[in-house]
Design a protein around this motif. Structure first.
Motif, PDB file in Angstrom:
ATOM      1  N   ARG A  18     -31.978  30.642  41.421  1.00 50.30           N
ATOM      2  CA  ARG A  18     -31.248  32.299  40.745  1.00 50.30           C
ATOM      3  C   ARG A  18     -31.247  31.803  38.972  1.00 50.30           C
ATOM      4  O   ARG A  18     -31.661  32.951  38.155  1.00 50.30           O
ATOM      5  CB  ARG A  18     -30.374  32.120  41.559  1.00 50.30           C
ATOM      6  N   VAL A  19     -30.103  30.683  39.070  1.00 45.08           N
ATOM      7  CA  VAL A  19     -30.448  30.523  37.650  1.00 45.08           C
ATOM      8  C   VAL A  19     -31.549  31.119  36.612  1.00 45.08           C
ATOM      9  O   VAL A  19     -31.979  31.855  36.015  1.00 45.08           O
ATOM     10  CB  VAL A  19     -29.343  29.890  36.920  1.00 45.08           C
ATOM     11  N   ASN A  21     -34.116  32.738  37.072  1.00 41.80           N
ATOM     12  CA  ASN A  21     -34.914  33.634  37.360  1.00 41.80           C
ATOM     13  C   ASN A  21     -33.985  34.816  36.628  1.00 41.80           C
ATOM     14  O   ASN A  21     -34.066  36.090  36.024  1.00 41.80           O
ATOM     15  CB  ASN A  21     -35.853  34.303  38.256  1.00 41.80           C
ATOM     16  N   GLN A  22     -33.109  34.922  35.441  1.00 44.40           N
ATOM     17  CA  GLN A  22     -32.182  35.459  35.064  1.00 44.40           C
ATOM     18  C   GLN A  22     -32.230  35.193  33.659  1.00 44.40           C
ATOM     19  O   GLN A  22     -32.362  33.814  32.515  1.00 44.40           O
ATOM     20  CB  GLN A  22     -30.847  35.119  35.792  1.00 44.40           C
ATOM     21  N   THR A  23     -31.727  36.642  33.133  1.00 45.66           N
ATOM     22  CA  THR A  23     -31.100  36.084  31.977  1.00 45.66           C
ATOM     23  C   THR A  23     -30.651  35.621  30.930  1.00 45.66           C
ATOM     24  O   THR A  23     -29.300  36.173  32.126  1.00 45.66           O
ATOM     25  CB  THR A  23     -31.847  37.821  30.999  1.00 45.66           C
ATOM     26  N   GLU A  26     -28.128  38.822  31.999  1.00 48.05           N
ATOM     27  CA  GLU A  26     -27.497  38.946  33.742  1.00 48.05           C
ATOM     28  C   GLU A  26     -26.870  37.268  34.622  1.00 48.05           C
ATOM     29  O   GLU A  26     -25.524  38.146  35.288  1.00 48.05           O
ATOM     30  CB  GLU A  26     -29.176  38.162  34.195  1.00 48.05           C
ATOM     31  N   LEU A  27     -27.194  36.033  33.587  1.00 39.80           N
ATOM     32  CA  LEU A  27     -25.866  34.937  33.602  1.00 39.80           C
ATOM     33  C   LEU A  27     -25.033  35.195  33.743  1.00 39.80           C
ATOM     34  O   LEU A  27     -24.065  34.747  33.938  1.00 39.80           O
ATOM     35  CB  LEU A  27     -26.086  33.972  33.055  1.00 39.80           C
ATOM     36  N   ALA A  30     -23.145  37.775  36.262  1.00 42.26           N
ATOM     37  CA  ALA A  30     -22.718  37.062  37.601  1.00 42.26           C
ATOM     38  C   ALA A  30     -21.844  36.243  37.443  1.00 42.26           C
ATOM     39  O   ALA A  30     -20.846  36.323  38.088  1.00 42.26           O
ATOM     40  CB  ALA A  30     -23.935  36.647  38.026  1.00 42.26           C
ATOM     41  N   LYS A  54     -32.465  25.618  31.426  1.00 43.64           N
ATOM     42  CA  LYS A  54     -33.240  26.178  33.518  1.00 43.64           C
ATOM     43  C   LYS A  54     -34.958  25.478  33.145  1.00 43.64           C
ATOM     44  O   LYS A  54     -35.004  25.817  34.069  1.00 43.64           O
ATOM     45  CB  LYS A  54     -34.097  27.563  32.758  1.00 43.64           C
TER      46      LYS A  54
END
Length: 250
Positions: A18-19, A21-23, A26-27, A30, A54
């Motif tokens: 998930r991480v 694909n996150q900006t 977004e992290l 979350a 990443k």
């Protein structure tokens, strides 16, 4: 780790796919943390920033997917498997980064330039020489300079429609930045080929050709990143060849 940093660590451990694909925003949402805390977390683990961690996660996930469950492997075999996996992934990710429209625009500029200069330091010198060879074979008046001082002078002497190619893994090398700035002051077009899409070199270049690292930062002394670099060069060469054929009406 404790507090907010530990919260990020737990999230990354539980949801690595998930991480990747996150900006960073977004992290932060979350994990209920700020960007500065995420950067601090990355640096505690020895990375420069969020993008670097990443890349490391991508490498780890690729390695796990290629692991053959229940089979004992010799250390040498496992090392080759890991290398094979990381190189294949970096080539695939680099191919995804290639922008056909940008390559076509760049090819038109290269085909019209009276002179081009290529510069890179360290292992990037090898890559710079490969780029020089590929462009020369296509008829581009280009030469590679390995001495930083001579590269700076060569950049200063470029004509207004000349071109400067800077090859840099990190995108932060001082000599390479000086080379690019000198070329821009001369009025030449500048092209950065780098693994750091957002950085000092990429920020000042007219064109950025990114490639994906086959593993986490740092990669000092490694020549693994020559593989994805070749993908970028061959994509550029293909665009240039197409442009030249079109000019000849073929």
């Amino acid at each position: 780790m404790s507090g907010a940093v530990a919260r990020i660590g737990r999230y990354v451990s539980l949801y690595p796919e998930r991480v990747i694909n996150q900006t960073i925003v977004e992290l932060g949402e979350a994990t209920n943390t700020g960007q500065a805390t995420i950067i601090r977390f990355c640096r505690l683990l020895g990375f420069h920033g969020f993008r670097d961690i990443k890349l490391a996660l991508v490498d780890d996930i690729a390695t796990e997917r290629n692991f053959v469950s229940g089979q004992a492997k010799a250390n040498a075999d496992l090392g080759i498997e890991r290398l094979n996996s990381s190189l294949q992934l970096s080539i695939q990710k680099t191919a995804e980064l290639v922008d056909a429209a940008d390559m076509a625009t760049l090819a038109r500029a290269i085909s019209a330039t009276p002179r081009a200069v290529v510069f890179g330091g360290g292992v990037s010198q090898i890559c710079a020489s490969l780029l020089e060879y590929r462009l020369l074979r296509l008829g581009v008046p280009v030469f590679c300079v390995t001495d930083s001082r001579l590269a700076y002078i060569a950049a200063q002497k470029l004509p207004a429609n000349g071109m400067a190619f800077a090859v840099s893994l990190s995108g932060i090398t001082a000599d390479t930045l000086d080379f690019m700035k000198a070329a821009q002051e001369a009025g030449a077009k500048t092209v950065a080929i780098t693994a750091r899409e957002k950085g000092p070199l990429a920020d000042i270049a007219d064109h950025v050709l990114p490639f994906h690292l086959p593993g986490p930062w740092p990669m000092e002394g490694s020549i693994r990143y020559i593989a994805p670099f070749v993908v970028v060069v061959e994509a550029l060469a293909q665009a240039l060849d197409d442009e030249m054929l079109e000019r000849r009406g073929i």
